[in-house]
Design a protein around this motif. Structure first.
Motif, PDB file in Angstrom:
ATOM      1  N   VAL A  72       0.599  -1.373  -0.051  1.00  0.00           N
ATOM      2  CA  VAL A  72      -0.133   0.079   0.476  1.00  0.00           C
ATOM      3  C   VAL A  72       0.883   1.119   0.224  1.00  0.00           C
ATOM      4  O   VAL A  72       0.667   2.202  -1.156  1.00  0.00           O
ATOM      5  N   ILE A  73       1.880   1.427   0.748  1.00  0.00           N
ATOM      6  CA  ILE A  73       2.796   2.220   1.065  1.00  0.00           C
ATOM      7  C   ILE A  73       4.456   2.268  -0.301  1.00  0.00           C
ATOM      8  O   ILE A  73       4.204   3.267  -0.203  1.00  0.00           O
ATOM      9  N   ASP A  74       4.095   1.643  -0.814  1.00  0.00           N
ATOM     10  CA  ASP A  74       5.763   1.236  -1.505  1.00  0.00           C
ATOM     11  C   ASP A  74       5.670   2.408  -2.382  1.00  0.00           C
ATOM     12  O   ASP A  74       6.340   3.114  -2.633  1.00  0.00           O
ATOM     13  N   GLU A  75       5.215   2.625  -3.377  1.00  0.00           N
ATOM     14  CA  GLU A  75       4.198   3.550  -3.953  1.00  0.00           C
ATOM     15  C   GLU A  75       4.054   4.740  -3.850  1.00  0.00           C
ATOM     16  O   GLU A  75       5.147   5.767  -4.486  1.00  0.00           O
ATOM     17  N   TYR A  76       3.996   4.845  -2.734  1.00  0.00           N
ATOM     18  CA  TYR A  76       4.086   6.537  -2.363  1.00  0.00           C
ATOM     19  C   TYR A  76       4.519   7.345  -1.649  1.00  0.00           C
ATOM     20  O   TYR A  76       5.546   8.424  -1.438  1.00  0.00           O
ATOM     21  N   ALA A  77       5.575   5.753  -0.727  1.00  0.00           N
ATOM     22  CA  ALA A  77       6.870   6.581  -0.101  1.00  0.00           C
ATOM     23  C   ALA A  77       7.694   5.173   0.585  1.00  0.00           C
ATOM     24  O   ALA A  77       8.232   4.760   0.595  1.00  0.00           O
ATOM     25  N   PRO A  78       8.903   5.220  -1.151  1.00  0.00           N
ATOM     26  CA  PRO A  78       9.309   4.060  -1.192  1.00  0.00           C
ATOM     27  C   PRO A  78      10.865   4.031  -0.513  1.00  0.00           C
ATOM     28  O   PRO A  78      11.152   3.666   0.068  1.00  0.00           O
ATOM     29  N   ASN A  79      10.655   5.721   0.230  1.00  0.00           N
ATOM     30  CA  ASN A  79      11.873   5.241   1.315  1.00  0.00           C
ATOM     31  C   ASN A  79      11.751   5.211   2.484  1.00  0.00           C
ATOM     32  O   ASN A  79      12.539   4.961   3.799  1.00  0.00           O
ATOM     33  N   ALA A  80      10.286   4.608   2.820  1.00  0.00           N
ATOM     34  CA  ALA A  80       9.995   4.576   4.433  1.00  0.00           C
ATOM     35  C   ALA A  80       9.845   2.900   4.574  1.00  0.00           C
ATOM     36  O   ALA A  80       9.923   2.082   5.444  1.00  0.00           O
ATOM     37  N   VAL A  81      10.022   1.875   3.080  1.00  0.00           N
ATOM     38  CA  VAL A  81       8.745   0.376   3.420  1.00  0.00           C
ATOM     39  C   VAL A  81      10.696   0.013   3.864  1.00  0.00           C
ATOM     40  O   VAL A  81       9.921  -0.874   4.664  1.00  0.00           O
ATOM     41  N   PRO A  82      12.015   0.236   4.080  1.00  0.00           N
ATOM     42  CA  PRO A  82      12.749  -0.193   4.632  1.00  0.00           C
ATOM     43  C   PRO A  82      12.024  -0.577   6.546  1.00  0.00           C
ATOM     44  O   PRO A  82      12.727  -1.423   6.973  1.00  0.00           O
TER      45      PRO A  82
END
Length: 165
Positions: A84-94
């Motif tokens: 859900v978030i990967d597309e909008y905030a890829p830097n937050a994913v890790p």
């Protein structure tokens, strides 16, 4: 060094070996379920001799199958994932992945703790299955071993952060 994983990403060797061992153990229990089920059907159909306690045996083997496969799924990073978030905030994913791993350690730890309490009670009261009188602690052992291994796996993944994506 790292070896390529099934998806082409690199995975630490200890994770591949440990997940393979857990996967093989789960597979052995699954094969036992299939063999017992086929044997029961054949014995029932041709000789009118069902295997006594087949339901309890399959239930126990299924518990072992599931709980031995659980650490393998975690170590292979093959859980169900909703991006859900990967597309909008890829830097937050890790960071979110690391948080999810730490949350998993907490939840799995709570399951182990409560499972141990229930297993101890089952042992103290000599709980057995209704047909074969197998100790219920065999079921609890599957849960405790599998969930403890998964908790350790989650902790290792959280600490070393080796994810496919």
């Amino acid at each position: 060094g790292r070896l390529p994983g099934p998806s082409g990403a690199s995975v630490q060797p200890w994770r591949r070996v440990t997940s393979a061992i857990c996967g093989w153990i789960a597979a052995i229990f699954l094969v036992a379920i299939m063999m017992l089920t086929v044997s029961d059907v054949v014995m029932r159909s041709f000789f009118n001799l069902p295997i006594r306690g087949i339901y309890e045996l399959v239930e126990l083997l299924l518990a072992w199958t599931f709980f031995m496969a659980l650490p393998a799924v975690y170590l292979r990073d093959d859980h169900i994932l909703v991006n859900v978030i990967d597309e909008y905030a890829p830097n937050a994913v890790p960071w979110l992945n690391r948080f999810a791993d730490l949350l998993a350690v907490l939840v799995l730890g709570l399951i182990v703790w409560q499972g141990f309490i229930a297993a101890r009670d089952s042992y103290e009261f000599h709980d057995v299955t209704s047909d074969l009188a197998m100790p219920q602690t065999l079921h609890w052992a599957a849960l405790l071993i599998g969930v403890t291994a998964t908790c350790i796996a989650a902790l290792m993944v959280a600490v070393f952060g080796d994810r496919k994506k």
